[in-house]
Design an enzyme around this catalytic site. Sequence first.
Site, PDB file in Angstrom:
ATOM      1  N   TYR A  84       0.832  -1.206   0.000  1.00  0.00           N
ATOM      2  CA  TYR A  84       0.000   0.000   0.000  1.00  0.00           C
ATOM      3  C   TYR A  84       0.864   1.252   0.000  1.00  0.00           C
ATOM      4  CZ  TYR A  84       0.358   0.404   5.167  1.00  0.00           C
ATOM      5  OH  TYR A  84       0.791   0.518   6.455  1.00  0.00           O
ATOM      6  N   ARG A 100      -3.504  -5.627  -2.865  1.00  0.00           N
ATOM      7  CA  ARG A 100      -3.428  -6.770  -1.951  1.00  0.00           C
ATOM      8  C   ARG A 100      -4.323  -7.938  -2.371  1.00  0.00           C
ATOM      9  NH1 ARG A 100      -6.144  -4.180   3.457  1.00  0.00           N
ATOM     10  NH2 ARG A 100      -4.879  -5.771   4.483  1.00  0.00           N
ATOM     11  N   ALA A 251      -1.546   3.052  13.431  1.00  0.00           N
ATOM     12  CA  ALA A 251      -1.263   1.998  14.421  1.00  0.00           C
ATOM     13  C   ALA A 251      -1.609   2.401  15.857  1.00  0.00           C
ATOM     14  CB  ALA A 251       0.185   1.511  14.348  1.00  0.00           C
ATOM     15  N   ALA A 252      -2.387   3.466  16.035  1.00  0.00           N
ATOM     16  CA  ALA A 252      -2.810   3.841  17.406  1.00  0.00           C
ATOM     17  C   ALA A 252      -3.590   2.686  18.027  1.00  0.00           C
ATOM     18  CB  ALA A 252      -3.660   5.107  17.376  1.00  0.00           C
ATOM     19  N   ASP A 254      -3.744  -0.442  17.055  1.00  0.00           N
ATOM     20  CA  ASP A 254      -2.968  -1.697  17.108  1.00  0.00           C
ATOM     21  C   ASP A 254      -2.024  -1.713  18.312  1.00  0.00           C
ATOM     22  OD1 ASP A 254      -4.161  -1.937  14.614  1.00  0.00           O
ATOM     23  OD2 ASP A 254      -2.373  -1.220  13.550  1.00  0.00           O
TER      24      ASP A 254
HETATM   25  P1  ADP Z   1      -7.889   3.391  15.779  1.00  0.00           P
HETATM   26  O1  ADP Z   1      -6.449   3.762  15.675  1.00  0.00           O
HETATM   27  O2  ADP Z   1      -8.116   1.919  15.716  1.00  0.00           O
HETATM   28  O3  ADP Z   1      -8.796   4.194  14.880  1.00  0.00           O
HETATM   29  P2  ADP Z   1      -8.518   5.127  18.054  1.00  0.00           P
HETATM   30  O4  ADP Z   1      -8.451   6.316  17.171  1.00  0.00           O
HETATM   31  O5  ADP Z   1      -9.700   5.005  18.944  1.00  0.00           O
HETATM   32  O6  ADP Z   1      -8.362   3.737  17.279  1.00  0.00           O
HETATM   33  O7  ADP Z   1      -7.200   5.151  18.940  1.00  0.00           O
HETATM   34  C1  ADP Z   1      -6.802   4.055  19.727  1.00  0.00           C
HETATM   35  C2  ADP Z   1      -6.181   4.561  20.996  1.00  0.00           C
HETATM   36  O8  ADP Z   1      -5.062   5.397  20.668  1.00  0.00           O
HETATM   37  C3  ADP Z   1      -7.084   5.413  21.852  1.00  0.00           C
HETATM   38  O9  ADP Z   1      -7.868   4.652  22.754  1.00  0.00           O
HETATM   39  C4  ADP Z   1      -6.081   6.271  22.596  1.00  0.00           C
HETATM   40  O10 ADP Z   1      -5.532   5.556  23.688  1.00  0.00           O
HETATM   41  C5  ADP Z   1      -4.977   6.475  21.564  1.00  0.00           C
HETATM   42  N1  ADP Z   1      -5.194   7.728  20.810  1.00  0.00           N
HETATM   43  C6  ADP Z   1      -5.663   7.877  19.554  1.00  0.00           C
HETATM   44  N2  ADP Z   1      -5.719   9.185  19.207  1.00  0.00           N
HETATM   45  C7  ADP Z   1      -5.269   9.887  20.288  1.00  0.00           C
HETATM   46  C8  ADP Z   1      -5.067  11.279  20.583  1.00  0.00           C
HETATM   47  N3  ADP Z   1      -5.341  12.240  19.689  1.00  0.00           N
HETATM   48  N4  ADP Z   1      -4.585  11.596  21.800  1.00  0.00           N
HETATM   49  C9  ADP Z   1      -4.281  10.656  22.715  1.00  0.00           C
HETATM   50  N5  ADP Z   1      -4.455   9.335  22.508  1.00  0.00           N
HETATM   51  C10 ADP Z   1      -4.948   8.942  21.316  1.00  0.00           C
END
Ligand code: ADP
Length: 312
Positions: A84, A100, A251-252, A254
């Site tokens: 990607y 993919r 990857a937040a 993950d």
């Molecule tokens: P995904 O990455 O799967 O879309 P989220 O956006 O809910 O999931 O983010 C997953 C986790 O990453 C959140 O529960 C939080 O702990 C952290 N996170 C994401 N964005 C932020 C942010 N702007 N500030 C602080 N923590 C964040």
Amino acid sequence: MYGIAAIGEVMIELAPAPQNLKRLAYAGDTYNTAIYLARAGVPTCYVTHLGQDSHSDAILAELSQEQVATNLIKREPKRQPGLYIIHNRPDGEREFAYWRDQSAARLLFSSSNPDPSLLDMQMIYLSGISIAIISPEARERLHTFLSQYRQRGGKVAFDSNFRPKLWPHINIAQATTEKFLRLADIALLTLEDEQALWGEHDQDTTMARLLSYSLPELVVKRGAEPALVVRDQTLSTVEVCKVTTVIDTTAAGDSFNAGYLAARYQGFTPERAVRQGARCAAAVIQHRGAIVPLTDYQTSLAALAIDTHNES
Ligand code: ADP
């Protein structure tokens, strides 16, 4: 029973770099979680199919360097990893283009059941992407295997990670995701993905649906907003770390899952596990890319640990 196995797909990633260049890396939701799990000290194994090309070799080398076991990875002579490309649009939004459809990982469980040695793992982690990319027959095989695994005391962790383009029809996405979600001992969901999958617009509706499954352990991630944890039908709200400069949220979710599962594996409570998950995610989003170089990751984690200590 020992360790955690993550099942899914890792791809070649080309991300924007200075001077209009692209930076090559390897990433994928379950792959990212596996690496952050191993960094948290959990014995981790990654289950996928790769090709016999140089990128597949490099992926295996990266996993080994990160102490992730690769003995259950199969190699397909006629396939390669998916690819990607990330493109930064002029308005600042990121755009993803995927190649993919013919990736090696698509062949997971296509001709054989999951390896019986997985039955010895304490936990198996997979996502909505892991099940979206494989054939309906492979899904059946995996589902039957996971049901037996649970009967023998194994724990299943699942993140629905809804990606509309991977599904032929929304009804299939909903039915399949729900079927696997009902197997989960630990469900690690993102509010946004759940609402996109089910066309829901308010949190109460989504939470009412999720509670109706009576899952043993449910975590709902909501970006910078506090995460929700439901255990024994009791809901608690847990603050996530404040991050003043968010560089890249790739990857937040993950890395959150890795921190959460590592803490649960190590015997901590779900609330403490959310704090650990949030800390991992906060460290990752302060850097570019899905897999943050180890020293940068450790430095950011340590700074967050000190902050948390000072607050308590
Ligand atoms: P995904 O990455 O799967 O879309 P989220 O956006 O809910 O999931 O983010 C997953 C986790 O990453 C959140 O529960 C939080 O702990 C952290 N996170 C994401 N964005 C932020 C942010 N702007 N500030 C602080 N923590 C964040």
